[in-house]
Design a protein around this motif. Structure first.
Motif, mmCIF file in Angstrom:
data_model
loop_
_atom_site.group_PDB
_atom_site.id
_atom_site.type_symbol
_atom_site.label_atom_id
_atom_site.label_comp_id
_atom_site.label_asym_id
_atom_site.label_seq_id
_atom_site.Cartn_x
_atom_site.Cartn_y
_atom_site.Cartn_z
ATOM 1 N N PRO A 104 8.841 -2.420 -1.856
ATOM 2 C CA PRO A 104 9.502 -3.287 -2.746
ATOM 3 C C PRO A 104 9.425 -3.123 -4.152
ATOM 4 O O PRO A 104 10.359 -3.427 -5.042
ATOM 5 C CB PRO A 104 9.362 -4.814 -2.166
ATOM 6 C CG PRO A 104 8.289 -4.841 -1.546
ATOM 7 C CD PRO A 104 8.021 -3.260 -0.924
ATOM 8 N N GLU A 105 8.037 -2.932 -4.604
ATOM 9 C CA GLU A 105 7.564 -3.034 -5.898
ATOM 10 C C GLU A 105 8.296 -1.656 -6.669
ATOM 11 O O GLU A 105 8.354 -1.587 -7.938
ATOM 12 C CB GLU A 105 6.156 -2.992 -6.147
ATOM 13 C CG GLU A 105 5.539 -1.813 -5.673
ATOM 14 C CD GLU A 105 5.354 -1.332 -4.287
ATOM 15 O OE1 GLU A 105 4.790 -0.210 -4.009
ATOM 16 O OE2 GLU A 105 5.689 -2.267 -3.439
ATOM 17 N N ALA A 106 8.751 -0.734 -5.878
ATOM 18 C CA ALA A 106 9.409 0.483 -6.506
ATOM 19 C C ALA A 106 10.887 0.357 -6.645
ATOM 20 O O ALA A 106 11.380 1.449 -7.163
ATOM 21 C CB ALA A 106 9.160 1.588 -5.556
ATOM 22 N N ALA A 107 11.592 -0.609 -6.237
ATOM 23 C CA ALA A 107 12.784 -0.602 -6.073
ATOM 24 C C ALA A 107 13.786 -0.453 -7.482
ATOM 25 O O ALA A 107 14.695 0.329 -7.291
ATOM 26 C CB ALA A 107 13.569 -2.095 -5.364
ATOM 27 N N ALA B 281 3.221 9.622 -12.196
ATOM 28 C CA ALA B 281 3.979 8.303 -12.746
ATOM 29 C C ALA B 281 4.733 8.524 -14.020
ATOM 30 O O ALA B 281 5.749 7.912 -14.360
ATOM 31 C CB ALA B 281 3.026 7.297 -12.919
ATOM 32 N N ASN B 282 4.400 9.638 -14.664
ATOM 33 C CA ASN B 282 5.207 9.835 -16.185
ATOM 34 C C ASN B 282 6.320 10.478 -15.842
ATOM 35 O O ASN B 282 7.198 11.024 -16.682
ATOM 36 C CB ASN B 282 4.285 10.567 -17.088
ATOM 37 C CG ASN B 282 3.185 9.806 -17.431
ATOM 38 O OD1 ASN B 282 3.223 8.644 -17.234
ATOM 39 N ND2 ASN B 282 1.900 10.542 -17.460
ATOM 40 N N ALA C 282 0.898 -1.144 -0.025
ATOM 41 C CA ALA C 282 0.118 -0.077 0.143
ATOM 42 C C ALA C 282 0.987 1.015 0.122
ATOM 43 O O ALA C 282 0.324 2.254 -0.206
ATOM 44 C CB ALA C 282 -0.795 -0.037 1.272
ATOM 45 N N GLY C 283 2.012 0.977 -0.044
ATOM 46 C CA GLY C 283 3.055 2.376 0.351
ATOM 47 C C GLY C 283 2.980 2.582 1.427
ATOM 48 O O GLY C 283 2.355 3.470 2.123
ATOM 49 N N GLU D 60 6.096 6.589 -4.596
ATOM 50 C CA GLU D 60 4.655 6.082 -4.223
ATOM 51 C C GLU D 60 3.742 6.621 -5.474
ATOM 52 O O GLU D 60 2.757 5.867 -5.928
ATOM 53 C CB GLU D 60 4.107 6.779 -2.940
ATOM 54 C CG GLU D 60 2.908 6.282 -2.511
ATOM 55 C CD GLU D 60 2.352 6.957 -1.160
ATOM 56 O OE1 GLU D 60 1.659 6.019 -0.306
ATOM 57 O OE2 GLU D 60 2.439 8.120 -1.036
ATOM 58 N N THR D 61 4.237 7.711 -6.128
ATOM 59 C CA THR D 61 3.433 8.192 -7.301
ATOM 60 C C THR D 61 3.531 7.276 -8.646
ATOM 61 O O THR D 61 3.032 7.640 -9.418
ATOM 62 C CB THR D 61 4.032 9.617 -7.738
ATOM 63 O OG1 THR D 61 5.308 9.599 -8.229
ATOM 64 C CG2 THR D 61 3.952 10.597 -6.372
ATOM 65 N N GLY D 62 4.520 6.494 -8.624
ATOM 66 C CA GLY D 62 4.977 5.559 -9.789
ATOM 67 C C GLY D 62 5.919 6.227 -10.560
ATOM 68 O O GLY D 62 6.526 5.680 -11.623
ATOM 69 N N ALA D 63 6.652 7.477 -10.055
ATOM 70 C CA ALA D 63 7.728 8.188 -10.979
ATOM 71 C C ALA D 63 9.097 7.293 -10.912
ATOM 72 O O ALA D 63 9.161 6.396 -9.948
ATOM 73 C CB ALA D 63 7.850 9.595 -10.456
ATOM 74 N N ALA D 64 9.882 7.399 -11.744
ATOM 75 C CA ALA D 64 11.079 7.146 -11.727
ATOM 76 C C ALA D 64 12.164 8.236 -11.233
ATOM 77 O O ALA D 64 11.869 9.366 -11.446
ATOM 78 C CB ALA D 64 11.665 6.538 -13.277
ATOM 79 N N MET D 65 13.117 7.898 -10.245
ATOM 80 C CA MET D 65 14.057 8.882 -9.895
ATOM 81 C C MET D 65 15.288 8.492 -9.428
ATOM 82 O O MET D 65 15.731 7.183 -9.794
ATOM 83 C CB MET D 65 13.146 9.381 -8.406
ATOM 84 C CG MET D 65 13.306 8.269 -7.390
ATOM 85 S SD MET D 65 12.532 8.824 -5.827
ATOM 86 C CE MET D 65 14.029 9.870 -5.309
#
Length: 302
Positions: free
Chosen positions: A101-104, A54-55, A8-9, A74-79
């Motif tokens: 973990p899904e954002a790693a 996310a974009n 859930a973040g 959490e927004t789906g962005a890459a960083m």
């Protein structure tokens, strides 16, 4: 925590921050101006004010223990996070792996001083038409970091940063106010800055003895007529900035006195600027006009 939270973040609270710091053997240092955010609501608010989606491709400077990093991810962005402190840079990926973990795979960490970052040594943003900076900047180096990154990355299109309230006021100041100075006018060369809210002291560990504030900045587009750098006959940024430094280096002096070795009398006349004014009354457009007049006289002596 259980793994349902992670999907859930889960953002970092005070207990998480203290545990991660203890695990990593990290204590906030004055040297790096570290104050870690311990309130999830605050980092979500920063990301919301920054308009991150996310974009987006985001640069974060000084991620610390990862509070804001997780809110950005959490927004789906890459960083890409730029962290000067080696133990913190090393620890950040495992914090993200634990809490989100899904954002790693959307996070890259670079261990270096933000003042040394260039498109060559951090090429992550090279292919972006535009990217955004979102950061809780160390108070002591916030202004040089912003101006350096804007100078080096033409495609740094916007930023939303948390800085000391005084610094925020200076960055967004307009001509004629007491706090209008070199940072205000140099930032105005690149685009428009505005205050975007105040942040209290209690959301940090350790709590600083000053309030913080948010500054939102939008860079001029290349063809924006409001930009002092627009057009084929725009003056050189280097000369404009030298004039700004000299004019504000001796605030109480008139332009005539402060710039006497750099600006011949006819340049003031050509630019339509009264030499008895003080630097703090000039807009960036007027500084640019003065620089253009100096270039066209060919008489700059400094």
């Amino acid at each position: 925590m259980n793994h349902d939270d992670a999907s859930a973040g889960h953002l970092l609270g005070a207990a998480d921050i203290r545990r991660i710091a203890a695990d990593a053997g990290v204590s906030p240092t004055k040297k790096f101006g570290q104050n870690f955010v311990i309130d999830p609501g605050t980092v979500r608010r920063i990301v919301r004010e920054a308009g991150v989606t996310a974009n987006d491709h985001v640069m974060e400077v000084g991620p610390g223990l990862g509070s804001l990093t997780l809110a950005i991810l959490e927004t789906g962005a890459a960083m890409t996070a730029v962290e000067i402190d080696p133990p913190l840079a090393e620890r950040l990926p495992s914090t993200v792996a634990e809490f989100m973990p899904e954002a790693a795979d959307r996070l890259k960490v670079v261990n270096r001083d933000a003042l040394t970052v260039t498109p060559d040594n951090v090429p992550d943003f090279r292919d972006d038409d535009s990217f955004t900076l979102v950061a809780n900047l160390p108070y002591n180096v916030a202004t040089p970091i912003l101006l350096t990154l804007l100078e080096r990355f033409d495609n740094l299109g916007s930023f939303l940063v948390m800085v000391q309230k005084e610094v925020a006021d200076r960055l967004a100041a307009t001509p004629g106010s007491k706090i209008y100075g070199t940072p205000s006018v140099k930032l105005a060369w690149y685009g428009t800055a505005e205050r975007a809210g105040v942040i209290g002291r209690n959301v940090f560990w350790p709590a600083p003895n000053v309030d913080s504030a948010l500054v939102r900045f939008t860079r001029f587009k290349a063809d924006d007529a409001a930009s002092p750098a627009f057009g084929p006959d725009a003056p050189s940024r280097e000369l404009v900035f030298r004039l700004i430094d000299a004019a504000f280096g001796q605030r109480r002096k008139t332009l005539h006195a402060a710039l006497k070795t750099m600006v011949p009398a006819e340049a003031f006349e050509a630019a339509g600027i009264d030499p008895t004014r003080r630097g703090e009354t000039l807009t960036i457009t007027e500084f640019a006009a003065l620089a253009k007049a100096v270039e066209s006289t060919g008489k700059e002596t400094a």
